[in-house]
Scaffold this motif. Sequence first.
Motif, PDB file in Angstrom:
ATOM      1  N   GLU A   1       0.829  -1.211   0.000  1.00  0.00           N
ATOM      2  CA  GLU A   1       0.000   0.000   0.000  1.00  0.00           C
ATOM      3  C   GLU A   1       0.863   1.260   0.000  1.00  0.00           C
ATOM      4  O   GLU A   1       0.610   2.204  -0.769  1.00  0.00           O
ATOM      5  CB  GLU A   1      -0.904  -0.027   1.232  1.00  0.00           C
ATOM      6  CG  GLU A   1      -1.892   1.110   1.306  1.00  0.00           C
ATOM      7  CD  GLU A   1      -2.783   1.016   2.535  1.00  0.00           C
ATOM      8  OE1 GLU A   1      -3.546   1.967   2.785  1.00  0.00           O
ATOM      9  OE2 GLU A   1      -2.702  -0.006   3.254  1.00  0.00           O
ATOM     10  N   ALA A   2       1.888   1.286   0.848  1.00  0.00           N
ATOM     11  CA  ALA A   2       2.760   2.462   0.930  1.00  0.00           C
ATOM     12  C   ALA A   2       3.550   2.655  -0.362  1.00  0.00           C
ATOM     13  O   ALA A   2       3.674   3.780  -0.867  1.00  0.00           O
ATOM     14  CB  ALA A   2       3.716   2.318   2.116  1.00  0.00           C
ATOM     15  N   ALA A   3       4.087   1.561  -0.911  1.00  0.00           N
ATOM     16  CA  ALA A   3       4.907   1.655  -2.124  1.00  0.00           C
ATOM     17  C   ALA A   3       4.084   2.109  -3.324  1.00  0.00           C
ATOM     18  O   ALA A   3       4.517   2.974  -4.104  1.00  0.00           O
ATOM     19  CB  ALA A   3       5.563   0.303  -2.409  1.00  0.00           C
ATOM     20  N   THR A   4       2.879   1.554  -3.481  1.00  0.00           N
ATOM     21  CA  THR A   4       2.036   1.943  -4.615  1.00  0.00           C
ATOM     22  C   THR A   4       1.503   3.362  -4.456  1.00  0.00           C
ATOM     23  O   THR A   4       1.315   4.085  -5.436  1.00  0.00           O
ATOM     24  CB  THR A   4       0.858   0.959  -4.771  1.00  0.00           C
ATOM     25  OG1 THR A   4       0.189   0.808  -3.508  1.00  0.00           O
ATOM     26  CG2 THR A   4       1.331  -0.402  -5.245  1.00  0.00           C
TER      27      THR A   4
ATOM     28  N   LEU B   1      -2.646  -7.943  -4.250  1.00  0.00           N
ATOM     29  CA  LEU B   1      -3.994  -7.479  -4.553  1.00  0.00           C
ATOM     30  C   LEU B   1      -4.708  -6.964  -3.304  1.00  0.00           C
ATOM     31  O   LEU B   1      -5.456  -5.984  -3.358  1.00  0.00           O
ATOM     32  CB  LEU B   1      -4.809  -8.610  -5.195  1.00  0.00           C
ATOM     33  CG  LEU B   1      -4.360  -9.052  -6.585  1.00  0.00           C
ATOM     34  CD1 LEU B   1      -5.241 -10.196  -7.091  1.00  0.00           C
ATOM     35  CD2 LEU B   1      -4.385  -7.898  -7.577  1.00  0.00           C
ATOM     36  N   LEU B   2      -4.462  -7.609  -2.161  1.00  0.00           N
ATOM     37  CA  LEU B   2      -5.056  -7.135  -0.912  1.00  0.00           C
ATOM     38  C   LEU B   2      -4.497  -5.755  -0.537  1.00  0.00           C
ATOM     39  O   LEU B   2      -5.226  -4.881  -0.059  1.00  0.00           O
ATOM     40  CB  LEU B   2      -4.797  -8.139   0.210  1.00  0.00           C
ATOM     41  CG  LEU B   2      -5.575  -9.465   0.114  1.00  0.00           C
ATOM     42  CD1 LEU B   2      -5.050 -10.467   1.137  1.00  0.00           C
ATOM     43  CD2 LEU B   2      -7.066  -9.242   0.317  1.00  0.00           C
ATOM     44  N   GLY B   3      -3.198  -5.574  -0.742  1.00  0.00           N
ATOM     45  CA  GLY B   3      -2.603  -4.266  -0.497  1.00  0.00           C
ATOM     46  C   GLY B   3      -3.135  -3.218  -1.446  1.00  0.00           C
ATOM     47  O   GLY B   3      -3.349  -2.056  -1.066  1.00  0.00           O
ATOM     48  N   LEU B   4      -3.374  -3.619  -2.684  1.00  0.00           N
ATOM     49  CA  LEU B   4      -3.923  -2.702  -3.684  1.00  0.00           C
ATOM     50  C   LEU B   4      -5.347  -2.290  -3.314  1.00  0.00           C
ATOM     51  O   LEU B   4      -5.748  -1.136  -3.528  1.00  0.00           O
ATOM     52  CB  LEU B   4      -3.908  -3.391  -5.052  1.00  0.00           C
ATOM     53  CG  LEU B   4      -3.815  -2.497  -6.292  1.00  0.00           C
ATOM     54  CD1 LEU B   4      -2.538  -1.666  -6.245  1.00  0.00           C
ATOM     55  CD2 LEU B   4      -3.841  -3.359  -7.546  1.00  0.00           C
ATOM     56  N   ALA B   5      -6.111  -3.228  -2.758  1.00  0.00           N
ATOM     57  CA  ALA B   5      -7.464  -2.907  -2.318  1.00  0.00           C
ATOM     58  C   ALA B   5      -7.431  -1.868  -1.196  1.00  0.00           C
ATOM     59  O   ALA B   5      -8.252  -0.941  -1.161  1.00  0.00           O
ATOM     60  CB  ALA B   5      -8.183  -4.172  -1.851  1.00  0.00           C
TER      61      ALA B   5
ATOM     62  N   SER C   1     -10.625 -15.823  -1.282  1.00  0.00           N
ATOM     63  CA  SER C   1     -11.117 -14.481  -1.599  1.00  0.00           C
ATOM     64  C   SER C   1     -11.995 -13.885  -0.505  1.00  0.00           C
ATOM     65  O   SER C   1     -12.629 -12.862  -0.733  1.00  0.00           O
ATOM     66  CB  SER C   1     -11.910 -14.514  -2.910  1.00  0.00           C
ATOM     67  OG  SER C   1     -13.029 -15.374  -2.787  1.00  0.00           O
ATOM     68  N   SER C   2     -12.057 -14.497   0.668  1.00  0.00           N
ATOM     69  CA  SER C   2     -12.939 -13.980   1.719  1.00  0.00           C
ATOM     70  C   SER C   2     -12.502 -12.580   2.156  1.00  0.00           C
ATOM     71  O   SER C   2     -13.341 -11.687   2.324  1.00  0.00           O
ATOM     72  CB  SER C   2     -12.946 -14.934   2.918  1.00  0.00           C
ATOM     73  OG  SER C   2     -11.620 -15.140   3.405  1.00  0.00           O
ATOM     74  N   ASP C   3     -11.198 -12.392   2.346  1.00  0.00           N
ATOM     75  CA  ASP C   3     -10.700 -11.065   2.726  1.00  0.00           C
ATOM     76  C   ASP C   3     -10.945 -10.053   1.616  1.00  0.00           C
ATOM     77  O   ASP C   3     -11.330  -8.902   1.877  1.00  0.00           O
ATOM     78  CB  ASP C   3      -9.198 -11.126   3.036  1.00  0.00           C
ATOM     79  CG  ASP C   3      -8.899 -11.909   4.295  1.00  0.00           C
ATOM     80  OD1 ASP C   3      -9.826 -12.082   5.108  1.00  0.00           O
ATOM     81  OD2 ASP C   3      -7.746 -12.344   4.470  1.00  0.00           O
TER      82      ASP C   3
END
Length: 262
Positions: free
Chosen positions: A106-109, A148-152, A198-200
């Motif tokens: 998340e921080a890097a993106t 993908l979770l970090g991107l979300a 994919s629950s998270d």
Amino acid sequence: MSSTSESSSSSFKDAFGNYANYLNNLNEKRERVVKASRDITMNSKKVIFQVHRISKDNRDEVLDKAEKDLAAVTEQYMLKLVKELQGTDFWKLRRAYSPGVQEYVEAATFCKFCRTGTLLNLDEINATLLPLSEPSVEPLQINVLDYLLGLADLTGEMMRLAIGRISDGELEYAKKICQFVRDIYRELTLIVPYMDDSSDMKTKMDTMLQSVVKIENGFTASFNCVIVAACYGVHVRGSEYTPLLGSSEPSSFLLRVSDAEL
């Protein structure tokens, strides 16, 4: 017969002793990995907070500081995690370090978008981690799910950034952010149904949609404020108009009668 049973009992004890040692070592490693993940999470959040200080007047200064802090997170805390996991089957410990890795993504993106307006992809992030691993062992690489979770999670920070830009009058920049978040949401909507775990992600998809709506509502509120301000200006300027003598238009807000009758 007795010697055979004693030998069998001894071999069982040795085997279970080895299992106990393995589990004890794994649990101790898990605790260290959890600690490293917490350090990554805490310091990655500091990078995100730094980026949120951005404005049209200090953009380069803020991003330079944020990128420097992100490099420190990579070289200190991610390095600690890599050294802890190298040479082991790190998939067994994924749940222990996944929260920290997601925050790091998340921080890097977030930094990359604010600097270039583009998305930092998974290969680019993993390329920064390769130098941290020894060449003789399998390198720790961020997996697709954690990326993908970090991107979300990134979309929530993008929403806060967009609202801030709208309040500062940077509407074009906010529109770019809004389109970026919409694109991420649209692409993830196509991917999530095919994900095994994919629950998270399904929970985060609902939050992501709320972020998109909040940005769009921010534009609506901004537009309404402009309209209200314009109408208020017309009303105020109109109240300064004094009708000519004999006009039927009321000029007294108390009596509501024309000047001629006064």
